[in-house]
Each structure stands twice: as C-alpha cells, then as structure tokens.
Design an enzyme around this catalytic site. Structure first.
Site, mmCIF file in Angstrom:
data_model
loop_
_atom_site.group_PDB
_atom_site.id
_atom_site.type_symbol
_atom_site.label_atom_id
_atom_site.label_comp_id
_atom_site.label_asym_id
_atom_site.label_seq_id
_atom_site.Cartn_x
_atom_site.Cartn_y
_atom_site.Cartn_z
ATOM 1 N N HIS A 193 -52.593 -56.063 -16.544
ATOM 2 C CA HIS A 193 -52.480 -56.782 -17.809
ATOM 3 C C HIS A 193 -51.829 -55.885 -18.841
ATOM 4 O O HIS A 193 -51.768 -54.657 -18.694
ATOM 5 C CB HIS A 193 -53.838 -57.294 -18.298
ATOM 6 C CG HIS A 193 -54.900 -56.242 -18.448
ATOM 7 N ND1 HIS A 193 -54.998 -55.421 -19.538
ATOM 8 C CD2 HIS A 193 -55.922 -55.893 -17.626
ATOM 9 C CE1 HIS A 193 -56.037 -54.616 -19.392
ATOM 10 N NE2 HIS A 193 -56.610 -54.883 -18.239
ATOM 11 N N HIS A 212 -60.417 -45.901 -20.992
ATOM 12 C CA HIS A 212 -59.253 -45.459 -21.755
ATOM 13 C C HIS A 212 -59.609 -44.288 -22.668
ATOM 14 O O HIS A 212 -60.706 -44.210 -23.208
ATOM 15 C CB HIS A 212 -58.770 -46.642 -22.615
ATOM 16 C CG HIS A 212 -57.481 -46.414 -23.317
ATOM 17 N ND1 HIS A 212 -56.382 -45.846 -22.731
ATOM 18 C CD2 HIS A 212 -57.101 -46.717 -24.578
ATOM 19 C CE1 HIS A 212 -55.393 -45.808 -23.591
ATOM 20 N NE2 HIS A 212 -55.804 -46.313 -24.731
ATOM 21 N N GLU A 220 -59.404 -46.289 -32.939
ATOM 22 C CA GLU A 220 -59.602 -47.724 -32.762
ATOM 23 C C GLU A 220 -60.901 -48.164 -33.442
ATOM 24 O O GLU A 220 -61.997 -47.839 -32.985
ATOM 25 C CB GLU A 220 -59.655 -48.086 -31.274
ATOM 26 C CG GLU A 220 -58.397 -47.711 -30.505
ATOM 27 C CD GLU A 220 -58.494 -48.066 -29.024
ATOM 28 O OE1 GLU A 220 -59.505 -48.684 -28.620
ATOM 29 O OE2 GLU A 220 -57.564 -47.724 -28.276
ATOM 30 N N TYR A 227 -67.720 -60.484 -27.569
ATOM 31 C CA TYR A 227 -66.573 -59.763 -27.028
ATOM 32 C C TYR A 227 -66.793 -59.480 -25.546
ATOM 33 O O TYR A 227 -67.863 -59.011 -25.140
ATOM 34 C CB TYR A 227 -66.374 -58.459 -27.794
ATOM 35 C CG TYR A 227 -65.195 -57.643 -27.325
ATOM 36 C CD1 TYR A 227 -63.916 -58.179 -27.299
ATOM 37 C CD2 TYR A 227 -65.369 -56.321 -26.913
ATOM 38 C CE1 TYR A 227 -62.834 -57.427 -26.870
ATOM 39 C CE2 TYR A 227 -64.292 -55.559 -26.485
ATOM 40 C CZ TYR A 227 -63.037 -56.124 -26.463
ATOM 41 O OH TYR A 227 -61.961 -55.383 -26.029
ATOM 42 N N HIS A 286 -63.891 -45.939 -31.898
ATOM 43 C CA HIS A 286 -63.596 -45.022 -30.807
ATOM 44 C C HIS A 286 -62.489 -44.102 -31.297
ATOM 45 O O HIS A 286 -61.346 -44.511 -31.462
ATOM 46 C CB HIS A 286 -63.192 -45.797 -29.553
ATOM 47 C CG HIS A 286 -64.279 -46.710 -29.063
ATOM 48 N ND1 HIS A 286 -64.038 -47.988 -28.630
ATOM 49 C CD2 HIS A 286 -65.627 -46.528 -28.967
ATOM 50 C CE1 HIS A 286 -65.173 -48.553 -28.268
ATOM 51 N NE2 HIS A 286 -66.154 -47.686 -28.475
ATOM 52 N N HIS A 341 -63.653 -44.573 -23.788
ATOM 53 C CA HIS A 341 -64.369 -45.818 -24.012
ATOM 54 C C HIS A 341 -63.903 -46.839 -22.985
ATOM 55 O O HIS A 341 -62.953 -46.612 -22.245
ATOM 56 C CB HIS A 341 -64.159 -46.341 -25.439
ATOM 57 C CG HIS A 341 -62.715 -46.473 -25.829
ATOM 58 N ND1 HIS A 341 -61.949 -45.397 -26.236
ATOM 59 C CD2 HIS A 341 -61.887 -47.539 -25.872
ATOM 60 C CE1 HIS A 341 -60.727 -45.804 -26.518
ATOM 61 N NE2 HIS A 341 -60.658 -47.112 -26.292
#
Length: 438
Positions: free
Chosen positions: A294, A337, A343, A352, A367, A373
């Site tokens: 994605h 990541h 972020e 979420y 983050h 995270h």
C-alpha cells in the site's frame, strides 16, 4: 442561523462585495482618491511585495474604518496561560511514544472562549525567525463577545472535533463543523461563536502558507480538489461598542490586547487571493493501491506547508478517511515504522484501525523523530491472519496527522499539567510475539 455564502476554489483571485452596497469595489484600481460609500482602502499582504507571482498573496479590503483605529496594545495577562510559541526548552526532551486520552472540556460554571481555551501541546522552531510550527488544542464552552483575535506569528489550520464553530472574519462568515477544517491565514481578524462545549486541534505554521500538494504521476485530479475549498463572501457590520471592542493579538507567542469603539468586521467589499477558507474532509478523493502493498501515508495529504528543501514539509495535514482496501497478499494496516519526520495524530470520531483500544476521539498521539511505532498486538495478529478480500475500512472514522520535518518538543502542559498522557501506552506493543522459525 445566519445565511452563509461562499466562493469556491483554492488559490483563486476572488472579488466580493456585500449586496447592501453594490459597486463598492473600485474599478480598474485598488486605491482611488475617494472610495465609494466613504470607505477606506486597506491592503493585507500575505507575502513580500516582490515575491514571485505564483507565491504572491494579498487582498484589498474596503472598510468603514481602517484597522489602525485602536488604542495601544498591552499584555493580555492571565488569558490562555498554557499557550506557547517562543521557547521549547521548558521540558527535558522525551523520545518515547506518547498518547493522550481525550483532553478535558472546561468545567461547568467557567466561561472559556476560543482564545482563553488555547493550549499548546508541542512544537518546534522560533516565531521571531518565522520558522517552525506549533500544535495546539482548543477547549472552550463560550462564544467570544465583542472580541476579535488575530495571529501575527503564522497561519492557523483548525480541526474541530466536538462542536461546530461559527467564525466571523474580516472577509465574511464561515460555519465549520466536525469533519471540516478551516484555515485562517496570518494577520486576519476573526471571532468564534460556539453552540456548546467545543474541542479541536490547531496546526500553526510560521514559515509560509498552506497549499495543495503537487500530484506528480497522479495527474491533474485527485486528493483535495481545488473547487471544494470555500471562501466566505463579504459581510459587514457597522456597529459601535461603547464599552470597548477588544482586539487580541498573538505576537511572538504572547497575547496582547487593544481596545477600539467599533466592530472590526466592517469590510464592505474585498478582492484578492489572501483569504480564509474551509474544506469538507468528506470530499477528499482517496488514491490507493489496487494490487499489492500500500502507498505511503503521504498519499492522504490534504494541505502542505513546504520547507526550502524539495519534497520536505514544515507541516503536512494528512487524513485517513473511509475507503476500500483491496490489496493482494499484503499486510493492510500501517506497517511498523521509524521516521525522520514527527507525527502528531488526532481522532475526530470513530476508531482508528491500528489502535482501536486506547486512541480515542478528542485525544492524540505523538511519535517523535525516529521513534518506532506501528499497529498494536491485536491489530497485527488480526491483520496477519485475516482472509484477504475487498473490504471497507475506516467507515464512521476520521483520523488525521500533523506531520513535520522538525523535531517537536512537548510542553509542560502537554506532558504534565493536563494529566492526560497515557503512561501505559507502550504496553500495547509488549505482547507482540516472536514468530521466527527455521
């Protein structure tokens, strides 16, 4: 409810005049010797005079009195004590993953308006050097009464989470509900009326202004379409205020107040491309993969404030809206990541997908730069073993992210005073198991 009328388009050069005063705009020039209706001409510049045409922003306002008619500014003491913007050294740096439970609304019996309800969570840079950003929340329950506010330090991107905002600006009136955003550029006076207890998020940028991201190989269409951005039409009030109308200025991170005897929303007509605007997040045209893997979250960018480094932003405003997920053979939630960007995430409503348990509407997470995270244990196991078929995700949900190339510091209010920081956030990853085998 008053009637709200809008002009559509992003970055357009608009003209507007209140229908009560036809032909208030001068023809063929900006500053005639005498303006129609005895108005004053005033320019509001959003860029240097000599900025390239593609970046040059300014508007001409034709108003009953020029904005200079006010008493001297003095410090506005005791209001918004947790607003920051000059120094980010009050706390020791903290690289840990941070998550906040929903921020508290004002207690019953206390009248807190939009300005008094501003609280800074984190930020970076220096307002004096015009470089950086800040993330605030507003926690309010009262309308601004005979008070206008303007930000000398930068642009405000406002994200309502609870309660609609009735925003009066020098350019006209905006009605902004949750799942909509509005942008009030630097220097514009505005006042916020509320319909009840209200909470939301604010991204403030010092460097420049928000613009639409480049689309590259996507082509001419997609993401946030320019025609869906709405700018208010001219509206004025010719109103004297004997007891004094307050003009509040945020200047170098501090608040100042001046008094005048009339409403500042006396602009009869205006033209230009430096304007406030709103946008409905439901109109965002999602682009995503239809094969495998994605796309990076940058594909969900609504607005960006670029830095001087190509492809790098002082701040991006990114959303994660309802969409189809159809990728083949792919772990579909966000991957684990570590990022050279900071972020900050918030949740307007819903759940979420990567953190369904503890990430709640009205809360937030941060983050920081290069802090790892990703999805919690429950999300990872579920997505790793799910039958892959086309499915709708994020229905009834709207999460967003303020992403920055700058390393943000958290304020004392954000880390301690608000008492909303979840000390057990790290636990959501501790049960991730070792699946390694030969």
């Amino acid at each position: 409810m008053p009637e709200y009328k809008y002009l559509s388009g992003f970055g357009s050069h608009f003209t507007s005049e209140d229908p009560r005063c036809p032909n208030a705009l001068p023809e063929g020039q900006n500053s005639p010797q005498k303006c129609a209706y005895g108005l004053y001409a005033e320019q509001l510049s959003g860029s240097a005079f000599t900025a390239p045409r593609t970046e040059n922003t300014r508007s001409w306002l034709y108003r009953i009195r020029p904005s200079v008619v006010h008493e001297p500014f003095v410090r506005y003491e005791g209001v918004a004590p947790f607003l920051r913007g000059t120094s980010w050294e009050e706390q020791h740096p903290n690289p840990n993953q941070m998550r906040w439970n929903p921020f508290d609304l004002p207690a019953a019996g206390r009248e807190i308006d939009f300005v008094a309800g501003l609280h800074t969570v984190c930020g970076a840079g220096d307002v004096r050097a015009r470089h950086g950003l800040a993330v605030h929340v507003y926690l309010a329950n009262s309308s601004m009464k005979d008070t206008a506010f303007y930000n000398s330090d930068g642009d405000f991107l406002i994200v309502p989470q609870q309660g609609a905002l009735d925003v009066t600006t020098e350019f006209g009136r905006l009605y902004v509900q949750p799942n909509e955003i509005c942008v009030i550029p630097q220097g514009m006076r505005f006042s916020v009326a509320l319909e009840g207890p209200s909470r939301g998020y604010i991204l403030e940028v010092y460097d420049g202004h928000f613009r639409l991201p480049d689309l590259g190989p996507i082509g001419a269409n997609g993401l946030a379409n320019p025609r869906d951005f709405l700018t208010p039409t001219a509206y004025f009030e010719d109103r004297s205020v004997a007891q004094g109308y307050r003009i509040v200025s945020k200047y170098q991170g501090a608040l100042f107040v001046a008094k005048q005897n009339h409403s500042p929303f006396d602009v009869v007509a205006w033209h230009g491309n430096y304007v406030p605007y709103k946008y409905d997040l439901a109109r965002f045209m999602v682009i995503n993969s239809v094969s495998f893997d994605h796309c990076d979250p940058s594909i969900f960018t609504v607005l960006t404030c670029p830095s001087n480094r190509p492809g790098t932003a002082i701040a991006d405003f990114v959303i994660f809206p309802p969409r189809w997920s159809v990728q083949e053979g792919t772990f579909r939630p966000p991957y684990y990541h570590r990022n050279c960007m900071s972020e900050f995430m918030g949740l307007i409503f819903g759940r979420y997908e990567a953190k369904e348990g503890g990430f709640l509407p009205g809360g937030a997470s941060l983050h920081s730069m290069m802090t790892p995270h990703g999805p919690d244990h429950r999300c990872f196991e579920g997505a790793s073993n799910a039958q892959l078929k086309p499915e709708r995700i994020a229905d009834g949900t709207q999460a967003f992210m303020f992403e920055s190339s700058l390393s943000m510091a958290v304020t004392r209010w954000g880390e301690e005073t608000c008492q909303k920081l979840d000390a057990r956030y790290y636990e959501c990853w501790q049960s991730l198991e070792k699946h390694f085998h030969l």
